[in-house]
Write a protein that holds these residues in place. Structure first.
Motif, PDB file in Angstrom:
ATOM      1  N   PHE A  15       0.832  -1.201   0.000  1.00  0.00           N
ATOM      2  CA  PHE A  15       0.000   0.000   0.000  1.00  0.00           C
ATOM      3  C   PHE A  15       0.867   1.252   0.000  1.00  0.00           C
ATOM      4  CE2 PHE A  15      -1.736   3.420   2.676  1.00  0.00           C
ATOM      5  CZ  PHE A  15      -2.870   3.740   1.944  1.00  0.00           C
ATOM      6  N   ARG A  16       0.444   2.235  -0.784  1.00  0.00           N
ATOM      7  CA  ARG A  16       1.056   3.556  -0.707  1.00  0.00           C
ATOM      8  C   ARG A  16       0.070   4.608  -1.192  1.00  0.00           C
ATOM      9  NH1 ARG A  16       5.948   4.284  -4.998  1.00  0.00           N
ATOM     10  NH2 ARG A  16       5.889   6.346  -4.022  1.00  0.00           N
ATOM     11  N   VAL A  17       0.175   5.782  -0.604  1.00  0.00           N
ATOM     12  CA  VAL A  17      -0.688   6.888  -1.019  1.00  0.00           C
ATOM     13  C   VAL A  17      -0.050   7.605  -2.202  1.00  0.00           C
ATOM     14  CG1 VAL A  17      -1.751   7.199   1.239  1.00  0.00           C
ATOM     15  CG2 VAL A  17       0.351   8.436   0.683  1.00  0.00           C
ATOM     16  N   ASP A  18      -0.858   8.370  -2.899  1.00  0.00           N
ATOM     17  CA  ASP A  18      -0.425   9.064  -4.119  1.00  0.00           C
ATOM     18  C   ASP A  18      -0.914  10.507  -4.079  1.00  0.00           C
ATOM     19  OD1 ASP A  18       0.480   9.663  -6.649  1.00  0.00           O
ATOM     20  OD2 ASP A  18      -1.074   8.517  -7.695  1.00  0.00           O
ATOM     21  N   PRO A  19      -0.413  11.306  -3.108  1.00  0.00           N
ATOM     22  CA  PRO A  19      -0.929  12.673  -2.951  1.00  0.00           C
ATOM     23  C   PRO A  19      -0.638  13.574  -4.143  1.00  0.00           C
ATOM     24  CG  PRO A  19       1.019  12.341  -1.584  1.00  0.00           C
ATOM     25  CD  PRO A  19       0.643  11.000  -2.119  1.00  0.00           C
ATOM     26  N   ASP A  20       0.412  13.245  -4.909  1.00  0.00           N
ATOM     27  CA  ASP A  20       0.771  14.080  -6.061  1.00  0.00           C
ATOM     28  C   ASP A  20       0.159  13.584  -7.367  1.00  0.00           C
ATOM     29  OD1 ASP A  20       2.402  15.717  -4.427  1.00  0.00           O
ATOM     30  OD2 ASP A  20       4.000  14.214  -4.529  1.00  0.00           O
ATOM     31  N   GLY A  21      -0.587  12.495  -7.311  1.00  0.00           N
ATOM     32  CA  GLY A  21      -1.261  11.992  -8.492  1.00  0.00           C
ATOM     33  C   GLY A  21      -0.333  11.502  -9.587  1.00  0.00           C
ATOM     34  N   ILE A  22       0.783  10.855  -9.194  1.00  0.00           N
ATOM     35  CA  ILE A  22       1.761  10.422 -10.195  1.00  0.00           C
ATOM     36  C   ILE A  22       1.645   8.936 -10.525  1.00  0.00           C
ATOM     37  CG2 ILE A  22       3.386  12.206  -9.481  1.00  0.00           C
ATOM     38  CD1 ILE A  22       4.956  10.011  -7.989  1.00  0.00           C
ATOM     39  N   GLY A  23       0.815   8.204  -9.790  1.00  0.00           N
ATOM     40  CA  GLY A  23       0.771   6.755  -9.945  1.00  0.00           C
ATOM     41  C   GLY A  23       0.382   6.308 -11.332  1.00  0.00           C
ATOM     42  N   LEU A  24      -0.632   6.909 -11.886  1.00  0.00           N
ATOM     43  CA  LEU A  24      -1.085   6.505 -13.217  1.00  0.00           C
ATOM     44  C   LEU A  24      -0.039   6.849 -14.264  1.00  0.00           C
ATOM     45  CD1 LEU A  24      -3.601   5.190 -14.484  1.00  0.00           C
ATOM     46  CD2 LEU A  24      -4.448   7.491 -14.973  1.00  0.00           C
ATOM     47  N   ARG A  25       0.547   8.059 -14.152  1.00  0.00           N
ATOM     48  CA  ARG A  25       1.557   8.496 -15.115  1.00  0.00           C
ATOM     49  C   ARG A  25       2.804   7.634 -15.054  1.00  0.00           C
ATOM     50  NH1 ARG A  25       1.623  13.324 -13.521  1.00  0.00           N
ATOM     51  NH2 ARG A  25       3.536  13.412 -12.266  1.00  0.00           N
ATOM     52  N   ASN A  26       3.127   7.150 -13.861  1.00  0.00           N
ATOM     53  CA  ASN A  26       4.328   6.329 -13.684  1.00  0.00           C
ATOM     54  C   ASN A  26       4.043   4.825 -13.731  1.00  0.00           C
ATOM     55  OD1 ASN A  26       5.774   8.670 -13.442  1.00  0.00           O
ATOM     56  ND2 ASN A  26       6.018   8.555 -11.219  1.00  0.00           N
ATOM     57  N   HIS A  27       2.873   4.487 -14.192  1.00  0.00           N
ATOM     58  CA  HIS A  27       2.516   3.080 -14.449  1.00  0.00           C
ATOM     59  C   HIS A  27       2.584   2.217 -13.182  1.00  0.00           C
ATOM     60  CE1 HIS A  27       3.558   3.460 -19.042  1.00  0.00           C
ATOM     61  NE2 HIS A  27       2.900   4.505 -18.555  1.00  0.00           N
ATOM     62  N   TRP A  28       2.094   2.770 -12.063  1.00  0.00           N
ATOM     63  CA  TRP A  28       2.068   1.949 -10.862  1.00  0.00           C
ATOM     64  C   TRP A  28       1.146   0.737 -11.019  1.00  0.00           C
ATOM     65  CZ3 TRP A  28       1.710   5.780  -6.112  1.00  0.00           C
ATOM     66  CH2 TRP A  28       2.901   6.528  -6.051  1.00  0.00           C
ATOM     67  N   TYR A  29       0.209   0.811 -11.945  1.00  0.00           N
ATOM     68  CA  TYR A  29      -0.722  -0.301 -12.161  1.00  0.00           C
ATOM     69  C   TYR A  29      -0.011  -1.552 -12.671  1.00  0.00           C
ATOM     70  CZ  TYR A  29      -0.441   1.766 -16.854  1.00  0.00           C
ATOM     71  OH  TYR A  29       0.006   2.292 -18.048  1.00  0.00           O
ATOM     72  N   ALA A  30       1.214  -1.402 -13.159  1.00  0.00           N
ATOM     73  CA  ALA A  30       1.985  -2.567 -13.603  1.00  0.00           C
ATOM     74  C   ALA A  30       3.104  -2.897 -12.627  1.00  0.00           C
ATOM     75  CB  ALA A  30       2.565  -2.309 -14.997  1.00  0.00           C
ATOM     76  N   ASP A  31       3.069  -2.256 -11.450  1.00  0.00           N
ATOM     77  CA  ASP A  31       4.169  -2.348 -10.493  1.00  0.00           C
ATOM     78  C   ASP A  31       3.741  -3.187  -9.293  1.00  0.00           C
ATOM     79  OD1 ASP A  31       6.372  -1.965  -8.930  1.00  0.00           O
ATOM     80  OD2 ASP A  31       6.248   0.212  -8.866  1.00  0.00           O
ATOM     81  N   LYS A  32       4.664  -3.940  -8.744  1.00  0.00           N
ATOM     82  CA  LYS A  32       4.386  -4.708  -7.533  1.00  0.00           C
ATOM     83  C   LYS A  32       4.410  -3.827  -6.282  1.00  0.00           C
ATOM     84  CE  LYS A  32       7.736  -7.531  -8.410  1.00  0.00           C
ATOM     85  NZ  LYS A  32       8.736  -8.619  -8.238  1.00  0.00           N
ATOM     86  N   LEU A  33       4.785  -2.573  -6.439  1.00  0.00           N
ATOM     87  CA  LEU A  33       4.892  -1.649  -5.313  1.00  0.00           C
ATOM     88  C   LEU A  33       5.754  -2.231  -4.197  1.00  0.00           C
ATOM     89  CD1 LEU A  33       1.219  -0.285  -4.968  1.00  0.00           C
ATOM     90  CD2 LEU A  33       3.047   0.558  -6.439  1.00  0.00           C
ATOM     91  N   ASP A  34       6.883  -2.813  -4.595  1.00  0.00           N
ATOM     92  CA  ASP A  34       7.750  -3.478  -3.615  1.00  0.00           C
ATOM     93  C   ASP A  34       8.247  -2.519  -2.545  1.00  0.00           C
ATOM     94  OD1 ASP A  34       7.495  -5.965  -4.715  1.00  0.00           O
ATOM     95  OD2 ASP A  34       9.226  -5.761  -6.029  1.00  0.00           O
ATOM     96  N   SER A  35       8.358  -1.246  -2.907  1.00  0.00           N
ATOM     97  CA  SER A  35       8.860  -0.264  -1.944  1.00  0.00           C
ATOM     98  C   SER A  35       7.772   0.209  -0.986  1.00  0.00           C
ATOM     99  CB  SER A  35       9.444   0.941  -2.679  1.00  0.00           C
ATOM    100  OG  SER A  35       8.444   1.565  -3.477  1.00  0.00           O
ATOM    101  N   ALA A  36       6.517  -0.180  -1.251  1.00  0.00           N
ATOM    102  CA  ALA A  36       5.409   0.228  -0.390  1.00  0.00           C
ATOM    103  C   ALA A  36       5.359  -0.646   0.856  1.00  0.00           C
ATOM    104  CB  ALA A  36       4.097   0.146  -1.161  1.00  0.00           C
ATOM    105  N   ARG A  37       4.602  -0.205   1.838  1.00  0.00           N
ATOM    106  CA  ARG A  37       4.518  -0.980   3.078  1.00  0.00           C
ATOM    107  C   ARG A  37       3.424  -2.041   2.970  1.00  0.00           C
ATOM    108  NH1 ARG A  37       0.427   1.309   6.373  1.00  0.00           N
ATOM    109  NH2 ARG A  37      -0.262   3.371   5.666  1.00  0.00           N
ATOM    110  N   GLU A  38       3.527  -3.008   3.858  1.00  0.00           N
ATOM    111  CA  GLU A  38       2.600  -4.136   3.837  1.00  0.00           C
ATOM    112  C   GLU A  38       1.382  -3.841   4.706  1.00  0.00           C
ATOM    113  OE1 GLU A  38       2.989  -8.605   5.436  1.00  0.00           O
ATOM    114  OE2 GLU A  38       4.392  -8.132   3.791  1.00  0.00           O
TER     115      GLU A  38
END
Length: 658
Positions: A15-38
């Protein structure tokens, strides 16, 4: 062998928040978000440090195991609720979205995007910002707007031909005017998942009916599909047990789908035979006139948990409702099916509602598609719960507006097409003003939020109720809310008790009032709260605090809701102690059967006595001989419902003093 498997997806989410709205632009939808917390699902970020006030987008990611042996299976993801707007990707492919409704279940087909035997990345973006297109609308609603995957997620595995949902009707057949139903019928309609089943294929459905795990009926026959649906043949069941809040008898309907000689899906559906209707101003449950006591609970209020409540969390609050002698409730928004399962099993009548709450002030047809989405998702997933006696279509919108009345009437017409077996109600806080034109009049029951003495000012309570009754003589009245809201109004819990006692005593005098729902069980977290900040922002409205700790008003609610009163006296002629149980004949008012009186003498074990079946107004008396005052002080008594919930307790000496 099971032909449907439901795999909970609970642990090891990222899980991670996206306060700057960059997730879609940076293709987080294809990312495992390994750097995010559990995190663990269910989850909300609005009870976490630093995120209490965050309203925006956040992302979840999950490694979804899809073994090779699932090749050729239909794979669906079920999200029990995400608040609020969600988009779902699998392996970078956008597989679905769900918007404008944050409390209803939705299901997404992921068969094409899944890679059996390979690594699968499931990603979900969630946004909980205020919206003028959603219900509840904008920021004018009185509960917590907790964002996140707030209820469970599961992977549903079936064969290619599968069931989407079933609408099952269990109808008791009564003998004339009797309250006895010696038999009932089960019928219904099955909706298949849209998976391209050939139109010329005639699947076979196997139908088994069980009661207490015993098979009592069984059929198998080919069905013809029309518009993705088929009907099940009507089944007659003899010597049925009725569903009632004190006797919540459940049957199980097991459906198995066979297509082209292969078993492809199965569904197990608990159902209950019960009838609830109105006859003029009387409310009838299984043909018996009843007057019921209830309380509303506001979920999501524990500051450590928020809306991400587990089944265990639900049960703690539901048990408090039943232990308070309350048998009816309502919810301002849609609830988890697992919560309703508990209400089915333990006997709690529920009105589940579309969250039209005060906004928009005058709804119009532009909002109707969203309301119908809410209704369809609520009704298709919750149709089979016998605990649900009514669908609510709105709460405290401007019910005096002709536009609101027309809108609610239109919405009601649409909902009747989805379910014509239950009440459909609108809850008003304005019927006491201009009686003849209020929106609650289009409902099957009048439902009135009564705050005379606080929000509604000083009015003559009795005179207002009489005017409502005169304006609508053919409809039962439910007081859907009454109580004290702090800190808007002062007086604390003593005043809350006073309002509960005084208003309930007044309501008992008016025969048209069929049910009372006190507001509320608990102090509740709300983004509108005047007390506290962050996750502790709340309204102090309850008989318990936000953690569920009872106040004195909880005991007052429990006592006023007891269907049985106890009188203890000494018989002058014998000096025996006489205990008389009386069944209330005002509110609450219903027959009691299967109740148990437990008595314990000093130093002895509890003894159980079965109380005979009693109608409202009837009494039952037992006596103890040669008991001194000291001995009476050591005789304890407890009365239990058939469901095991305690009605009342005390010592004989305490009752003698009263």
């Amino acid at each position: 062998m099971s032909y449907r498997e439901s795999v909970p997806l609970t642990d090891n989410w990222r899980f991670r928040v996206d306060p700057d709205g960059i997730g879609l632009r940076n293709h987080w939808y294809a990312d495992k978000l390994d750097s995010a917390r559990e995190v663990k699902i269910p989850h909300t970020w609005n009870v976490e440090d630093g995120l209490e006030e965050y309203r925006g987008t956040a992302w979840y990611s999950y490694h979804l195991a899809v073994p090779t042996e699932l090749e050729g299976k239909l794979l669906r993801l079920q999200f029990d609720a995400i608040y609020r707007d969600a988009t779902v990707w699998l392996n970078g492919i956008r597989v679905g979205e769900h918007k404008h409704s944050g409390y209803t279940t939705f299901i997404i087909d992921i068969t094409e995007a899944a890679k059996p035997g390979n690594h699968n990345v499931l990603t979900v973006s969630v946004n909980n910002e205020n919206s003028d297109q959603a219900l509840p609308m904008s920021n004018s609603f009185d509960w917590a707007d907790d964002g996140g995957i707030i209820l469970g997620v599961s992977l549903i595995i079936t064969g290619a031909a599968a069931i989407d949902y079933a609408k099952i009707i269990a109808k008791p057949e009564f003998e004339g005017a009797s309250v006895t139903a010696s038999r009932g019928t089960i019928s219904g309609q099955i909706k298949l998942w849209d998976n391209g089943l050939p139109s010329d294929l005639l699947p076979t459905v196997h139908v088994n009916v069980l009661y207490q795990d015993k098979l009592i009926a069984s059929e198998a026959y080919p069905v013809r599909i029309e518009n993705g649906c088929f009907a099940i043949n009507e089944i007659t069941i003899d010597q049925i047990k009725l569903w009632h809040f004190d006797h919540p008898h459940l049957y199980t309907l097991k459906l198995m789908l066979e297509a082209d000689g292969t078993n492809t899906d199965e569904l197990s559906i608990p159902v209950g035979f019960r009838e609830i209707k109105n006859e003029g101003s009387r409310l009838l449950l299984n043909r018996e006139p009843v007057r019921l006591m209830g309380v509303e609970w506001m979920p999501g209020s524990n500051p450590h948990i928020g809306m991400a409540e587990t089944v265990e969390d639900f049960i703690r609050s539901l048990e408090q409702i039943k232990n308070a002698n309350c048998v009816i409730t309502r919810f301002h928004w849609q609830q988890d099916s697992k919560l309703l399962d508990w209400c089915d099993l333990n006997g709690l009548l529920v009105q589940e509602e579309i969250p039209h709450w005060q906004q928009p002030d005058e709804p119009d047809d532009a909002l109707l598609p969203v309301a119908l989405q809410h209704a369809a998702e609520m009704i298709t997933r919750h149709f089979n719960h016998p605990c649900i006696y009514a669908w609510g279509i709105g709460n405290e919108v401007n019910g005096q507006s002709a536009q609101t009345v027309a809108y609610m009437n239109n919405l009601r017409t649409h909902i009747e097409r989805m379910d014509n077996t239950r009440f459909i109600n609108y809850v008003s806080n304005s019927i006491h003003t201009v009686l003849s034109k209020d929106a609650t009049g289009i409902g099957d029951l009048l439902m009135w939020n009564d705050y005379i003495g606080t929000w509604h000012g000083e009015l003559d309570e009795s005179e207002v109720i009489d005017r409502i009754n005169a304006a609508y003589p053919d409809k039962p009245l439910t007081v859907a809310e009454y109580g004290l809201c702090e800190p808007a109004f002062e007086g604390g819990d003593p005043r809350r008790i006073q309002i509960l006692m005084q208003k309930t005593e007044e309501y008992r005098k008016h025969d048209q009032i069929a049910a009372l729902i006190f507001f509320s069980l608990n102090d509740y977290r709300t983004q509108m709260g005047e007390e506290g900040v962050g996750r502790l922002r709340q309204r102090v409205h309850g008989t318990t605090d936000v953690y569920g700790k009872p106040k004195p008003s909880y005991q007052a609610l429990r006592e006023i809701g007891a269907p049985i009163t106890v009188k203890v006296e000494r018989a002058q002629e014998t000096e025996a102690i006489r205990l008389t149980l009386s069944v209330r004949n005002d509110i609450p008012s219903y027959s009691v059967s299967g109740y148990i009186l437990k008595v314990m003498m000093a130093g002895a074990e509890w003894q159980s006595l079965f109380i005979p079946s009693l109608s409202p107004g009837e009494q039952w008396t037992i006596e103890w001989y040669e008991q001194s005052a000291e001995q009476a002080d050591n005789i304890r008594y407890e009365i239990f419902r058939p469901t095991g919930f305690k009605v009342i307790e005390g010592t004989l000496s305490e009752a003698l003093e009263l």
